[in-house]
Write a protein that holds these residues in place. Sequence first.
Motif, short mmCIF file in Angstrom:
data_model
loop_
_atom_site.label_atom_id
_atom_site.label_comp_id
_atom_site.label_asym_id
_atom_site.label_seq_id
_atom_site.Cartn_x
_atom_site.Cartn_y
_atom_site.Cartn_z
N GLU A 337 0.82 -1.22 0.00
CA GLU A 337 0.00 0.00 0.00
C GLU A 337 0.85 1.27 0.00
O GLU A 337 0.33 2.38 -0.12
CB GLU A 337 -0.95 -0.01 1.22
CG GLU A 337 -2.06 -1.04 1.06
CD GLU A 337 -2.78 -1.38 2.36
OE1 GLU A 337 -2.58 -0.65 3.35
OE2 GLU A 337 -3.51 -2.38 2.37
N GLY A 338 2.15 1.11 0.16
CA GLY A 338 3.03 2.27 0.05
C GLY A 338 3.51 2.84 1.37
O GLY A 338 4.03 3.96 1.41
N ILE A 339 3.33 2.11 2.46
CA ILE A 339 3.85 2.57 3.74
C ILE A 339 5.39 2.50 3.69
O ILE A 339 5.95 1.50 3.22
CB ILE A 339 3.35 1.68 4.90
CG1 ILE A 339 1.82 1.56 4.90
CG2 ILE A 339 3.91 2.15 6.25
CD1 ILE A 339 1.06 2.73 5.39
N ILE A 340 6.03 3.56 4.14
CA ILE A 340 7.50 3.60 4.15
C ILE A 340 8.02 2.99 5.45
O ILE A 340 7.51 3.32 6.52
CB ILE A 340 7.99 5.06 4.03
CG1 ILE A 340 7.48 5.67 2.71
CG2 ILE A 340 9.51 5.15 4.13
CD1 ILE A 340 7.48 7.19 2.72
N PHE A 341 9.00 2.11 5.34
CA PHE A 341 9.58 1.49 6.54
C PHE A 341 10.93 2.11 6.86
O PHE A 341 11.86 1.98 6.07
CB PHE A 341 9.72 -0.03 6.34
CG PHE A 341 8.43 -0.77 6.48
CD1 PHE A 341 7.42 -0.59 5.55
CD2 PHE A 341 8.21 -1.62 7.55
CE1 PHE A 341 6.19 -1.25 5.69
CE2 PHE A 341 7.00 -2.30 7.69
CZ PHE A 341 5.98 -2.12 6.75
N ARG A 342 11.00 2.83 7.96
CA ARG A 342 12.27 3.38 8.42
C ARG A 342 12.77 2.48 9.53
O ARG A 342 12.42 2.65 10.70
CB ARG A 342 12.10 4.81 8.93
CG ARG A 342 11.57 5.78 7.87
CD ARG A 342 11.43 7.18 8.45
NE ARG A 342 10.54 8.00 7.64
CZ ARG A 342 10.92 8.70 6.58
NH1 ARG A 342 12.18 8.68 6.20
NH2 ARG A 342 10.06 9.42 5.90
N LEU A 343 13.59 1.50 9.15
CA LEU A 343 14.04 0.49 10.11
C LEU A 343 15.33 0.95 10.78
O LEU A 343 15.98 1.87 10.32
CB LEU A 343 14.23 -0.84 9.41
CG LEU A 343 12.96 -1.34 8.69
CD1 LEU A 343 13.28 -2.51 7.78
CD2 LEU A 343 11.89 -1.71 9.71
N LEU A 344 15.67 0.27 11.89
CA LEU A 344 16.85 0.64 12.68
C LEU A 344 16.88 2.15 12.90
O LEU A 344 17.89 2.81 12.73
CB LEU A 344 18.12 0.16 11.97
CG LEU A 344 18.33 -1.36 12.00
CD1 LEU A 344 19.40 -1.81 11.03
CD2 LEU A 344 18.65 -1.85 13.42
N THR A 345 15.73 2.65 13.30
CA THR A 345 15.55 4.09 13.51
C THR A 345 14.73 4.30 14.77
O THR A 345 13.77 3.57 15.00
CB THR A 345 14.80 4.70 12.30
OG1 THR A 345 15.55 4.41 11.11
CG2 THR A 345 14.62 6.20 12.44
N ASN A 346 15.10 5.27 15.56
CA ASN A 346 14.36 5.53 16.79
C ASN A 346 14.10 7.03 16.96
O ASN A 346 14.99 7.82 16.68
CB ASN A 346 15.15 4.99 18.00
CG ASN A 346 14.24 4.59 19.13
OD1 ASN A 346 13.10 4.18 18.91
ND2 ASN A 346 14.74 4.70 20.34
N PRO A 347 12.90 7.40 17.42
CA PRO A 347 12.63 8.82 17.64
C PRO A 347 13.39 9.32 18.88
O PRO A 347 13.49 8.61 19.87
CB PRO A 347 11.13 8.88 17.91
CG PRO A 347 10.61 7.52 17.66
CD PRO A 347 11.74 6.57 17.76
#
Lengths: 469, 281
Positions: A337-347
Amino acid sequence: MQEVQGEKPGKAKKERTPMPEQPAEERRKNFNEVTLGYTKEDALAEASRCLACKDPKCVEGCPVNVDIPGFIQLICEENFEGAIERIKATNALPAICGRVCPQETQCEARCVLGKKSQPVAIGRLERFCADYEREKGVKAPEVMPPTGKKVAVVGSGPAGLTAAADLAKLGHKVTIFESLHKAGGVLSYGIPEFRLPKEIVRQEVEYIEKLGVEVKPNYIIGRIKTLDELCDDFDAVFLVTGAGLPNFMGIEGENLNGVYSANEFLTRVNLMKAYDPEYDTMVRHGKHVVVVGGGNVAMDAARSALRLGADEVSIVYRRGEDEMPARREEIEHAKEEGIIFRLLTNPVRILGDEKFNVTGVECIKMELGEPDKSGRRSPVPVEGTEFLVQADVVIIAIGTSPNPIIFKGSEGLEQNRRGTVVADEETGATSKCGVFAGGDAVTGAATVISAMGAGKKAAKAIDAFLKEK
Amino acid sequence: MAYRILEKEEIAPSVHRMIIEARDVAKAAKAGQFIILRIDERGERVPLTIADFEKEKGTVTVIYQEMGKTTKQLAKLSAGDYLEDFVGPLGTPADIRKLGTVILVGGGVGVAPIYPQAKAYTSAGNRVISIIGARNKDLLILEDEMEKASSELYIATDDGSKGHHGFVTDIMKKILDSGEKVARVVIIGPPIMMKVGAGVASPYDVEILVSLNSIMVDGTGMCGGCRVTVGGETKFTCVDGPEFDARKVDFVQLMNRLAMYRGEETEAVEKYEAECRCGLH
């Protein structure tokens, strides 16, 4: 879902029958169910793949031990009514389980066929049977003569509904207390319409009511009545209050406008239908949405935000994709569906403007270090890799804790440090006589089917307790 | 299940009192708690403080001002109509015990939650000094009731049309300055009034409590939408409150959070009123 081809493409039997579904381009704009269900032909083709093992491992993999080869055999004989009856002998919520159970780690994970190619699509077949029955009209089930015993079930989620059904069938008078206005717990407020239509939840609740179970909505145990008072009125109590209290990260900017817990966001969208302009509940329709977390709830929140009309939705997760607790199918659906995955990432912190509205999330890159207590390699921030993601809505989906209200005015109910109720794993018995507990209130957030498993075990133990009483 | 409206009255311009039959809620209700109601299937869940309750009759009173679409819709209902949902009592009850002298300050519809507290503090043996206020005398509510429930009652109006010409907090300051030993001040009203009141009372050696209203969905701790920063920590108004130590509350954050849906609310009201004019409602 993309079907992986079997080893020998010539032999159709090796390949799973694909599930028809809405194309990603279309479904990302609506809340209708993503997967459309097997046709009769699909079901027959898939059922014929079952080897009817003498020692079926799939049954062991099912927390409620559905007679899987049995019901699949009945499908092969085109006896769909018999098939659904066989499933319902142990599972009161097949339309729900067929949709949201993580079959790939349970029944299907044990399927012999899975060793060489793909396991039988047990979940899809279960759903087919349940949907077949719903179309035909659900038959009133048989109930044993009344025992005169009264059981209170606190919470109407999957564990509560399952236990209530089993206890009612045994002839006990069951009353379910629900704090929200609609029964179903997480099935109603948490899981989106496109994964589990609310009409199905409603019909499953109706089925439980047909067994003689009374559902009392808007009734908060711990506020209207304490647990102790409830114990005076009932012969046994089953506590299945779930794990509803949302966790936050404790980072700067988390209370800015536009920052939601996944619970709030999903409750507004699912239970209160904020996506429908005919309903009054509001929800911020973000253009740039960031969802923090890697479980099914994070996938649900991200995909819901997309359907509300976001231009860009990304999932920020501190580990890698392999470590994501979400179901593979949900991850795949989200990607399609086009969701972007920002992996190995933390806010690190959430930024806002002078009007207190969210404008972005500052994130840092992570790398995987030594394994932690959960056995997963724990993520460690990589210094100097901070970067900014634009956002006007941020959804925190990093888990939940049990709700403490139930402990108010209750003598002798033991809880552990995480706030969960201490209960025997096999029976659900707590430190308080006549009080049993199960589901997320005991285990912390888990799956629908494990909650149902706990509901079944507790129902058995409660029945035994009532017989001795 | 539905909840019957037994009485409905406009007690000040755009301010309404509604008595609802809700036996379970009435039986368990205590001062300081609130309820959440929903008018119908398409309605939102709206929290309102409990203005009164009668356990024997099984009734709960709420008082609300017409602000958003839902309160405007509520205002159109009358005795004999039903509400789809009425859930409560929610929130931690006020900590009411014998303390000595207590000052209760209520502004606008904030007088509604002050009233059950006045009754409760009085019956717990306290000397209750109540101060109630509004923009003008027409908007003053529960004057007679508060008179009966308190040892002393003071009135303030912004325009001077009744009582003291000025703010409720002026009177509160005067009493605190008079040297009378006061154990606790409870301030309930619009957030800006609570913020100002907390500031005025802050230098005195007195406990100051405020009851916060906030945007919420379920009222049982599940949504976390009602979060407020108190003493640097995030708290949930619905389960940790609604009463908090006024000196520790981050009022600026509270006011900003309350403004979250202001644009959408205005739109909803405009749409609703346009439909009403067309005779759709």
